[in-house]
Design a protein around this motif. Structure first.
Motif, PDB file in Angstrom:
ATOM      1  N   LEU A 152       0.845  -1.210   0.000  1.00 20.05           N
ATOM      2  CA  LEU A 152       0.000   0.000   0.000  1.00 20.05           C
ATOM      3  C   LEU A 152       0.875   1.254   0.000  1.00 20.05           C
ATOM      4  O   LEU A 152       0.631   2.215  -0.727  1.00 20.05           O
ATOM      5  N   LYS A 153       1.913   1.237   0.831  1.00 23.13           N
ATOM      6  CA  LYS A 153       2.798   2.403   0.910  1.00 23.13           C
ATOM      7  C   LYS A 153       3.545   2.635  -0.398  1.00 23.13           C
ATOM      8  O   LYS A 153       3.949   3.759  -0.680  1.00 23.13           O
ATOM      9  N   ALA A 154       3.735   1.560  -1.157  1.00 23.66           N
ATOM     10  CA  ALA A 154       4.503   1.682  -2.405  1.00 23.66           C
ATOM     11  C   ALA A 154       3.631   2.061  -3.602  1.00 23.66           C
ATOM     12  O   ALA A 154       4.149   2.257  -4.707  1.00 23.66           O
ATOM     13  N   LEU A 155       2.312   2.183  -3.406  1.00 24.02           N
ATOM     14  CA  LEU A 155       1.449   2.574  -4.537  1.00 24.02           C
ATOM     15  C   LEU A 155       1.850   3.967  -5.022  1.00 24.02           C
ATOM     16  O   LEU A 155       2.221   4.826  -4.224  1.00 24.02           O
ATOM     17  N   PRO A 156       1.796   4.193  -6.320  1.00 22.36           N
ATOM     18  CA  PRO A 156       2.254   5.491  -6.840  1.00 22.36           C
ATOM     19  C   PRO A 156       1.357   6.645  -6.420  1.00 22.36           C
ATOM     20  O   PRO A 156       0.169   6.461  -6.163  1.00 22.36           O
ATOM     21  N   ALA A 157       1.958   7.831  -6.346  1.00 20.48           N
ATOM     22  CA  ALA A 157       1.191   9.039  -6.020  1.00 20.48           C
ATOM     23  C   ALA A 157       0.386   9.472  -7.244  1.00 20.48           C
ATOM     24  O   ALA A 157       0.703   9.097  -8.372  1.00 20.48           O
ATOM     25  N   PHE A 158      -0.664  10.247  -6.986  1.00 24.63           N
ATOM     26  CA  PHE A 158      -1.466  10.818  -8.080  1.00 24.63           C
ATOM     27  C   PHE A 158      -1.010  12.254  -8.320  1.00 24.63           C
ATOM     28  O   PHE A 158      -0.675  12.971  -7.372  1.00 24.63           O
ATOM     29  N   ALA A 159      -1.051  12.663  -9.576  1.00 20.73           N
ATOM     30  CA  ALA A 159      -0.773  14.073  -9.891  1.00 20.73           C
ATOM     31  C   ALA A 159      -2.098  14.763 -10.188  1.00 20.73           C
ATOM     32  O   ALA A 159      -2.940  14.211 -10.906  1.00 20.73           O
ATOM     33  N   PRO A 160      -2.318  15.964  -9.635  1.00 23.60           N
ATOM     34  CA  PRO A 160      -3.579  16.665  -9.930  1.00 23.60           C
ATOM     35  C   PRO A 160      -3.706  16.906 -11.439  1.00 23.60           C
ATOM     36  O   PRO A 160      -2.721  17.262 -12.082  1.00 23.60           O
ATOM     37  N   PRO A 161      -4.899  16.686 -11.994  1.00 18.51           N
ATOM     38  CA  PRO A 161      -5.051  16.828 -13.443  1.00 18.51           C
ATOM     39  C   PRO A 161      -4.927  18.267 -13.926  1.00 18.51           C
ATOM     40  O   PRO A 161      -4.593  18.499 -15.085  1.00 18.51           O
ATOM     41  N   ARG A 162      -5.239  19.216 -13.049  1.00 22.06           N
ATOM     42  CA  ARG A 162      -5.151  20.626 -13.446  1.00 22.06           C
ATOM     43  C   ARG A 162      -4.391  21.407 -12.381  1.00 22.06           C
ATOM     44  O   ARG A 162      -4.409  21.030 -11.215  1.00 22.06           O
ATOM     45  N   ASP A 163      -3.769  22.496 -12.822  1.00 20.60           N
ATOM     46  CA  ASP A 163      -3.062  23.350 -11.882  1.00 20.60           C
ATOM     47  C   ASP A 163      -4.079  24.267 -11.197  1.00 20.60           C
ATOM     48  O   ASP A 163      -4.727  25.076 -11.853  1.00 20.60           O
ATOM     49  N   ARG A 164      -4.239  24.119  -9.893  1.00 19.63           N
ATOM     50  CA  ARG A 164      -5.242  24.892  -9.156  1.00 19.63           C
ATOM     51  C   ARG A 164      -4.642  26.150  -8.511  1.00 19.63           C
ATOM     52  O   ARG A 164      -5.346  26.856  -7.806  1.00 19.63           O
ATOM     53  N   TRP A 165      -3.331  26.375  -8.679  1.00 21.00           N
ATOM     54  CA  TRP A 165      -2.698  27.431  -7.918  1.00 21.00           C
ATOM     55  C   TRP A 165      -3.320  28.808  -8.190  1.00 21.00           C
ATOM     56  O   TRP A 165      -3.594  29.565  -7.253  1.00 21.00           O
ATOM     57  N   LEU A 166      -3.565  29.146  -9.446  1.00 23.24           N
ATOM     58  CA  LEU A 166      -4.068  30.486  -9.757  1.00 23.24           C
ATOM     59  C   LEU A 166      -5.427  30.732  -9.103  1.00 23.24           C
ATOM     60  O   LEU A 166      -5.692  31.813  -8.574  1.00 23.24           O
ATOM     61  N   VAL A 167      -6.275  29.715  -9.124  1.00 27.31           N
ATOM     62  CA  VAL A 167      -7.597  29.843  -8.497  1.00 27.31           C
ATOM     63  C   VAL A 167      -7.449  30.036  -6.983  1.00 27.31           C
ATOM     64  O   VAL A 167      -8.094  30.900  -6.373  1.00 27.31           O
ATOM     65  N   ILE A 168      -6.570  29.235  -6.381  1.00 32.35           N
ATOM     66  CA  ILE A 168      -6.363  29.325  -4.927  1.00 32.35           C
ATOM     67  C   ILE A 168      -5.774  30.693  -4.563  1.00 32.35           C
ATOM     68  O   ILE A 168      -6.222  31.349  -3.622  1.00 32.35           O
TER      69      ILE A 168
END
Lengths: 180, 195
Positions: free
Chosen positions: B48-64
């Motif tokens: 479980l710990k070795a499962l790959p991380a997910f990358a967010p599909p869109r960049d949310r920084w500007l909205v935040i």
């Protein structure tokens, strides 16, 4: 596990962010967006929900930066905000009303075929949301049952039993159980 | 074996997490099936710990960032025009009504409040929100703002004043001093940056 910043760098970034330096805030976001999103994907039912949790988490981080005093892990603090935001969605959606039924059905939908063996990713995705959340928070993120109970507004024994049920299902679906 | 049964999943999970009871620990040492199950549970956790991380599909920084800027602006407006002014009247009223001081003490409170208000006006005119700060300056500003927040919290809590007009005047003087220091920091930086 997140790529955590060294404590001195985290403190410096937070101090700058608190005084309105958006470059520092963006650096915090870039450092933690992936681990927060991954946690949110594991605790919610869709990529869209996880994106919402990501956004809500960082807005809360911006609002509450003064509450982090630098005496603990910055990632630990952000992670708890993210977990709370994700788990709050359960309460909003009142999943408790239908999950017990799913429990009785062994986690499968009515009339749904269960393959003889699955890979771990597919098996994890198939778990009911609360079971998946408990197994992820406990086994991967290292939360204690007491901490999970507090986050979910449930009891410690609930957390323990959910973990055992989740592992029972994983054993069945992964096809690697031992005869007992 | 004291009991003719295998360890339950909950017992084995507790053992895996270093919390198992004496019975299950002894049982696993003697039972190959439970030892294998314990090993399997450890493997599942590692996998479980070795499962790959997910990358967010869109960049949310500007909205935040946009939303965070708006929230910050709203809080500043509220802080400067509403909360502190209300607290000032509340504290002054509390002190004067419940613990009347001498005329000179009341005058000292009013004088300190006026100094604080004047310095706050100067500070606002520098538009501190529009300035990006870096490095040591940001740390100094954060420290001053923290201390300002502590003084404001004390001013918002009449019981903390202990009905002492002298203490109230002292808090307002501290507030004016902190605002003055913030003005100095921002003005120094503006001069340095040629703004």
């Amino acid at each position: 596990m997140a790529d955590t910043l060294p404590l001195a760098e985290a403190k410096s970034l937070v101090a700058r962010a608190r005084s309105g330096d958006f470059t520092a805030l963006e650096r915090l976001y870039r450092t933690y967006e992936r681990p927060v999103y991954t946690l949110a994907r594991r605790l919610t039912k869709s990529a869209e929900d996880a994106e919402d949790v990501l956004q809500e988490t960082f807005l809360e981080v911006c609002r509450s930066l003064r509450q982090w005093r630098g005496d603990g892990s910055l990632w630990g603090w952000i992670r708890t905000i993210a977990a709370s935001k994700a788990l709050m969605r359960y309460r909003r959606e009142k999943l408790r009303e239908w999950e017990p039924l799913q429990e009785e059905l062994g986690g499968a939908g009515v009339g749904e075929d269960i393959p003889l063996r699955m890979d771990l990713e597919a098996a994890l995705a198939r778990l009911p949301e609360r079971s998946r959340a408990v197994v992820w928070l406990h086994d991967v993120e290292g939360y204690t049952h007491e901490e999970i109970a507090e986050l979910m507004g449930m009891t410690t024994s609930f957390s323990k039993s959910q973990l055992a049920r989740a592992h029972e299902r994983l054993r069945r679906w992964l096809g690697t159980g031992v005869e007992a | 074996m004291s009991e003719q049964r295998h360890g339950t999943l909950e017992e084995l999970l507790a053992l895996r997490d270093g919390e198992g009871g004496a019975w299950v620990r002894e049982h696993v040492a003697l039972c190959a099936a439970c030892a294998a199950e314990l090993e399997r549970l450890e493997q599942v956790r590692s996998q479980l710990k070795a499962l790959p991380a997910f990358a967010p599909p869109r960049d949310r920084w500007l909205v935040i960032a946009q939303e965070a800027r708006q929230e910050r602006r709203r809080r500043r407006v509220s802080w400067s025009s509403g909360a502190v002014a209300a607290a000032a009247m509340l504290v002054l009223g509390f002190v004067v009504l419940r613990h009347p001081g001498t005329a000179s003490q009341d005058a000292a409170v009013r004088q300190a409040m006026a100094e604080s208000a004047a310095m706050e006006q100067v500070f606002r005119s520098l538009q501190p929100d529009a300035r990006a700060l870096t490095g040591r300056t940001a740390g100094v500003v954060a420290d001053l703002e923290d201390r300002l927040a502590q003084v404001d919290a004390a001013l918002n809590d009449p019981s903390a004043q202990q009905g002492d007009p002298g203490r109230v005047a002292q808090l307002w003087k501290q507030r004016a001093g902190l605002l003055s220091a913030l003005v100095d920091v921002h003005e120094t930086r503006a001069t340095y940056a040629g703004l």
